[in-house]
Design a protein around this motif. Structure first.
Motif, PDB file in Angstrom:
ATOM      1  N   LYS A  85       0.875  -1.182   0.000  1.00  0.00           N
ATOM      2  CA  LYS A  85       0.000   0.000   0.000  1.00  0.00           C
ATOM      3  C   LYS A  85       0.911   1.231   0.000  1.00  0.00           C
ATOM      4  O   LYS A  85       0.919   2.012   0.938  1.00  0.00           O
ATOM      5  CB  LYS A  85      -0.905   0.005   1.238  1.00  0.00           C
ATOM      6  CG  LYS A  85      -1.904  -1.135   1.305  1.00  0.00           C
ATOM      7  CD  LYS A  85      -2.739  -1.020   2.573  1.00  0.00           C
ATOM      8  CE  LYS A  85      -3.730  -2.169   2.699  1.00  0.00           C
ATOM      9  NZ  LYS A  85      -4.495  -2.088   3.965  1.00  0.00           N
ATOM     10  N   GLU A 105      -4.928  -9.399  -0.031  1.00  0.00           N
ATOM     11  CA  GLU A 105      -5.886  -9.855   0.974  1.00  0.00           C
ATOM     12  C   GLU A 105      -7.323  -9.799   0.477  1.00  0.00           C
ATOM     13  O   GLU A 105      -8.221 -10.411   1.053  1.00  0.00           O
ATOM     14  CB  GLU A 105      -5.738  -9.063   2.284  1.00  0.00           C
ATOM     15  CG  GLU A 105      -5.882  -7.554   2.142  1.00  0.00           C
ATOM     16  CD  GLU A 105      -4.556  -6.843   2.034  1.00  0.00           C
ATOM     17  OE1 GLU A 105      -4.371  -5.855   2.758  1.00  0.00           O
ATOM     18  OE2 GLU A 105      -3.707  -7.279   1.232  1.00  0.00           O
ATOM     19  N   PHE A 106      -7.547  -9.069  -0.628  1.00  0.00           N
ATOM     20  CA  PHE A 106      -8.894  -8.985  -1.200  1.00  0.00           C
ATOM     21  C   PHE A 106      -8.942  -9.579  -2.615  1.00  0.00           C
ATOM     22  O   PHE A 106      -9.937  -9.407  -3.324  1.00  0.00           O
ATOM     23  CB  PHE A 106      -9.352  -7.523  -1.260  1.00  0.00           C
ATOM     24  CG  PHE A 106      -9.344  -6.832   0.068  1.00  0.00           C
ATOM     25  CD1 PHE A 106     -10.334  -7.088   1.015  1.00  0.00           C
ATOM     26  CD2 PHE A 106      -8.332  -5.941   0.393  1.00  0.00           C
ATOM     27  CE1 PHE A 106     -10.316  -6.462   2.247  1.00  0.00           C
ATOM     28  CE2 PHE A 106      -8.312  -5.307   1.637  1.00  0.00           C
ATOM     29  CZ  PHE A 106      -9.298  -5.571   2.561  1.00  0.00           C
ATOM     30  N   GLU A 110     -12.056  -9.486  -5.281  1.00  0.00           N
ATOM     31  CA  GLU A 110     -12.065  -8.393  -6.258  1.00  0.00           C
ATOM     32  C   GLU A 110     -11.652  -8.781  -7.670  1.00  0.00           C
ATOM     33  O   GLU A 110     -11.942  -8.046  -8.618  1.00  0.00           O
ATOM     34  CB  GLU A 110     -11.134  -7.266  -5.783  1.00  0.00           C
ATOM     35  CG  GLU A 110     -11.615  -6.540  -4.553  1.00  0.00           C
ATOM     36  CD  GLU A 110     -10.799  -5.286  -4.294  1.00  0.00           C
ATOM     37  OE1 GLU A 110     -11.432  -4.225  -4.172  1.00  0.00           O
ATOM     38  OE2 GLU A 110      -9.566  -5.364  -4.237  1.00  0.00           O
ATOM     39  N   SER A 126      -8.073  -1.199  -6.481  1.00  0.00           N
ATOM     40  CA  SER A 126      -8.747  -1.610  -5.254  1.00  0.00           C
ATOM     41  C   SER A 126      -9.202  -0.405  -4.429  1.00  0.00           C
ATOM     42  O   SER A 126      -8.407   0.494  -4.124  1.00  0.00           O
ATOM     43  CB  SER A 126      -7.795  -2.471  -4.417  1.00  0.00           C
ATOM     44  OG  SER A 126      -8.334  -2.722  -3.151  1.00  0.00           O
ATOM     45  N   GLN A 127     -10.480  -0.389  -4.076  1.00  0.00           N
ATOM     46  CA  GLN A 127     -11.013   0.715  -3.282  1.00  0.00           C
ATOM     47  C   GLN A 127     -10.325   0.799  -1.931  1.00  0.00           C
ATOM     48  O   GLN A 127     -10.118   1.874  -1.383  1.00  0.00           O
ATOM     49  CB  GLN A 127     -12.527   0.553  -3.092  1.00  0.00           C
ATOM     50  CG  GLN A 127     -13.194   1.751  -2.433  1.00  0.00           C
ATOM     51  CD  GLN A 127     -12.931   3.068  -3.149  1.00  0.00           C
ATOM     52  OE1 GLN A 127     -13.128   3.178  -4.344  1.00  0.00           O
ATOM     53  NE2 GLN A 127     -12.450   4.071  -2.428  1.00  0.00           N
ATOM     54  N   GLU A 128      -9.947  -0.354  -1.386  1.00  0.00           N
ATOM     55  CA  GLU A 128      -9.226  -0.380  -0.109  1.00  0.00           C
ATOM     56  C   GLU A 128      -7.904   0.369  -0.228  1.00  0.00           C
ATOM     57  O   GLU A 128      -7.511   1.115   0.661  1.00  0.00           O
ATOM     58  CB  GLU A 128      -8.976  -1.828   0.304  1.00  0.00           C
ATOM     59  CG  GLU A 128      -8.314  -1.999   1.654  1.00  0.00           C
ATOM     60  CD  GLU A 128      -9.223  -1.704   2.833  1.00  0.00           C
ATOM     61  OE1 GLU A 128      -8.698  -1.472   3.935  1.00  0.00           O
ATOM     62  OE2 GLU A 128     -10.457  -1.698   2.637  1.00  0.00           O
ATOM     63  N   LEU A 129      -7.230   0.194  -1.352  1.00  0.00           N
ATOM     64  CA  LEU A 129      -5.974   0.896  -1.590  1.00  0.00           C
ATOM     65  C   LEU A 129      -6.215   2.397  -1.719  1.00  0.00           C
ATOM     66  O   LEU A 129      -5.511   3.202  -1.102  1.00  0.00           O
ATOM     67  CB  LEU A 129      -5.318   0.377  -2.869  1.00  0.00           C
ATOM     68  CG  LEU A 129      -4.095   1.178  -3.344  1.00  0.00           C
ATOM     69  CD1 LEU A 129      -2.896   0.891  -2.458  1.00  0.00           C
ATOM     70  CD2 LEU A 129      -3.773   0.863  -4.795  1.00  0.00           C
ATOM     71  N   SER A 131      -8.655   4.162  -0.570  1.00  0.00           N
ATOM     72  CA  SER A 131      -9.048   4.713   0.730  1.00  0.00           C
ATOM     73  C   SER A 131      -7.823   4.896   1.624  1.00  0.00           C
ATOM     74  O   SER A 131      -7.702   5.878   2.349  1.00  0.00           O
ATOM     75  CB  SER A 131     -10.056   3.792   1.420  1.00  0.00           C
ATOM     76  OG  SER A 131     -11.229   3.677   0.662  1.00  0.00           O
ATOM     77  N   TYR A 132      -6.904   3.946   1.548  1.00  0.00           N
ATOM     78  CA  TYR A 132      -5.693   3.998   2.366  1.00  0.00           C
ATOM     79  C   TYR A 132      -4.805   5.176   1.959  1.00  0.00           C
ATOM     80  O   TYR A 132      -4.227   5.858   2.798  1.00  0.00           O
ATOM     81  CB  TYR A 132      -4.925   2.683   2.226  1.00  0.00           C
ATOM     82  CG  TYR A 132      -3.655   2.616   3.035  1.00  0.00           C
ATOM     83  CD1 TYR A 132      -3.689   2.251   4.376  1.00  0.00           C
ATOM     84  CD2 TYR A 132      -2.418   2.922   2.461  1.00  0.00           C
ATOM     85  CE1 TYR A 132      -2.521   2.183   5.121  1.00  0.00           C
ATOM     86  CE2 TYR A 132      -1.253   2.862   3.193  1.00  0.00           C
ATOM     87  CZ  TYR A 132      -1.309   2.490   4.528  1.00  0.00           C
ATOM     88  OH  TYR A 132      -0.153   2.434   5.259  1.00  0.00           O
TER      89      TYR A 132
END
Length: 208
Positions: A85, A105-106, A110, A126-129, A131-132
């Motif tokens: 990340k 991890e996703f 995804e 990745s939305q998680e990325l 957001s991070y």
């Protein structure tokens, strides 16, 4: 036949898990590799539509493979899977024209969405990325945008085309393109094919 794919990861369990998952979902997995040299050889040999690559691999990293592929004008669209990340790596990936960036991890959650988007020529990160990496404060340039330009960006963040945006906002295609040009200028973006899409997705939470 579904999209042709090669995959590469130096971790055998992750490679097997991804391979089995894609085959179960009826994707056309042509071959797999355990290091970057093998992965690049597979791209040269098969010219798959998509290559799903780990970033950190022996001999060649996923980013180095992307760079070589870009220099050779290969049409294979590259998706990176990683635990990283890191904003510098993310920015490097964008500059190399990477089509997808999925956190490991996703990955199984995804990867189908990612492949589907990339197959339609839409980048997927990745939305998680996102957001991070998202800054806590909105970029100062947002203040220069009009409400209409903000609305255009909201639609862009949802992968809408200029034609679809025009229909949703009851304006012409040409007017949408004019707004996009003005937004690029105000945000000091180089007007590449996906510059606004990346910016809109990265700053989606600030587009209120």
């Amino acid at each position: 036949m579904k999209t042709s794919i090669i995959i590469a990861d130096d971790h055998p369990l992750i490679l097997k898990g991804l391979n089995d998952f894609l085959i179960e979902k009826k994707y056309n997995v042509l071959a797999s590799a355990v290091n970057g040299k093998e992965a690049f050889d597979l791209i040269e040999r098969h010219r798959p539509e998509i290559a799903i690559l780990d970033i950190q691999m022996p001999f060649l990293t996923g980013l180095e493979i992307a760079k070589k592929s870009k220099e050779l004008n290969y049409e294979t669209k590259i998706i990176l899977i990683t635990f990283e990340k890191d904003e510098a790596i993310y920015n490097q990936a964008k500059s190399l024209g990477i089509y997808g960036y999925v956190l490991k991890e996703f990955a199984l959650e995804e990867i189908e969405h990612c492949i589907d988007a990339v197959s339609k020529d839409i980048p997927y990160f990745s939305q998680e990325l996102l957001s991070y990496l998202e800054a806590e404060e909105a970029p100062i340039e947002i203040e220069s945008l009009t409400p209409t330009e903000i609305d255009v960006l909201k639609h862009i963040s949802e992968n809408k085309t200029a034609k679809e945006i025009g229909e949703l906002m009851f304006i012409s295609f040409r007017t949408v393109e004019k707004h996009k040009s003005n937004i690029n200028r105000k945000l000091n973006l180089t007007p590449t094919k996906y510059s606004l899409l990346f910016w809109a997705k990265e700053n989606k939470s600030h587009l209120k």
